[in-house]
Motif scaffolding. Structure first.
Motif: not given
Length: 363
Positions: A159-176
């Motif tokens: 979950x921490x990695x997902x949070x980092x991805x969201x912070x760095x690249x935005x929620x759009x990438x996380x949703x993808x």
């Protein structure tokens, strides 16, 4: 004095910088006391569930992450009241400006601080359960604690990695990524087939309990004490003091001998005496050996002493006995003691020993 404080530097009055410095200095001075106060407040509630946990242990786990968390939050709240100077908001890389990059770094730092606190809470919960397990003197609970502590920490890291991805690249990438997991689940499962198998086998080990932490096991060519059972592998300290990592799948699929569960050890001794020995002496040796084993308190009932075989040059006695002594050093001491007893009986009866073969079996 007021005129000096009203001077604008990098888009902000000088007094704002003084306020920022004073707040950070104040928080730096009281962060330990504030963290200690919060830790003490939490400890009063926790003590109801874990009376064996000392306050020092609890504070040691939470003080440092709480200190950094309070300092970081104070810095973020204070700096939010400052205007970022436009002339400093330069493009750093690929259209990203300095202000956005600094904001992202602060969010990452805050996320790291929160993850750190959660990991320490997991450590504390595992410590609390471990204390309770120690009262029961049951190693099974301890290996469960280590396993699930690592398991929940792995979930936190995911979950921490997902949070980092969201912070760095935005929620759009996380949703993808989440949407793509459904499509790529089969490929991911195939790529991680071995890891998934080891994870499933770790659950089998914990629920089936073929061995526990501290047991001495033999699997394939390795023999030693189990020191840790993890999500992927089991660590074994061998007799040569090497540290062997065995995948959990191999521990489940291979033929495993748990030497710690053996109840007795069996010893088989073949005494080959000279073929010119008189029959009455052979019978006397047979009776004396039986008497020696019968009188020894560490030899279990059911031993066998007989004239097993003979040739033209030798008579073969076979001695089979069981002992409840399992540990290596006492077992070797018992063998030595009985062997000297057998030699004394032969010397007493004047019987010469031709050759001796010793076999040790465990069950």
């Amino acid at each position: 004095m007021n005129n000096m404080l009203d001077q604008v530097i990098l888009g902000n009055p000088l007094q704002n910088y003084f306020v920022l410095a004073i707040v950070l200095l104040f928080v730096s001075m009281i962060k330990r006391y504030l963290s200690q106060w919060l830790a003490n407040l939490l400890f009063k509630e926790v003590r109801r569930w874990a009376p064996d946990i000392g306050q020092q242990e609890f504070s040691y786990l939470l003080l440092r992450p709480l200190e950094y968390f309070f300092l970081l939050v104070a810095f973020m709240l204070t700096i939010d009241h400052l205007n970022f100077p436009p002339q400093a908001n330069i493009v750093i890389y690929n259209g990203f400006r300095l202000k956005a990059i600094l904001g992202t770094l602060l969010e990452l730092a805050l996320s790291v601080s929160i993850i750190w606190i959660i990991l320490r809470v997991i450590d504390f919960v595992s410590l609390m359960i471990s204390k309770s397990a120690d009262l029961l003197h049951d190693k099974t609970d301890n290996q469960f604690i280590v396993f699930f502590r690592d398991f929940f920490k792995a979930i936190v890291f995911i979950f921490g990695a997902i949070a980092f991805i969201r912070i760095l690249f935005g929620a759009v990438l996380v949703n993808k990524i989440i949407a793509g997991l459904g499509i790529g689940a089969a490929a991911l499962a195939l790529a991680a087939k071995e890891s998934i198998e080891n994870l499933i086998c770790s659950f089998i080990i914990f629920f089936d309990k073929p061995f526990r932490v501290g047991d001495t096991v033999r699997v394939d060519a390795y023999q030693g004490a189990v020191e840790k059972i993890g999500l992927r592998s089991t660590r074994i300290r061998t007799q040569d003091k090497t540290f062997v990592t065995v995948p959990n799948k191999k521990m489940v699929d291979s033929i495993l001998d748990n030497l710690s569960l053996r109840t007795q050890q069996r010893v088989v001794i073949r005494l080959e005496v000279a073929g010119d020995t008189a029959a009455d002496k052979l019978l006397k040796v047979l009776q004396d050996i039986k008497q020696l084993l019968q009188q020894h308190d560490k030899v279990a009932d059911g031993f066998i002493v007989n004239l097993h075989d003979f040739t033209s040059t030798t008579y073969v006695f076979q001695i089979t006995y069981l002992t409840n002594v399992i540990e290596a050093a006492p077992f070797n001491q018992l063998r030595s003691e009985l062997n000297f007893g057998f030699i004394s009986i032969l010397e007493k009866q004047g019987v010469k020993l031709s050759s001796t073969t010793v076999e040790i079996h465990e069950k």
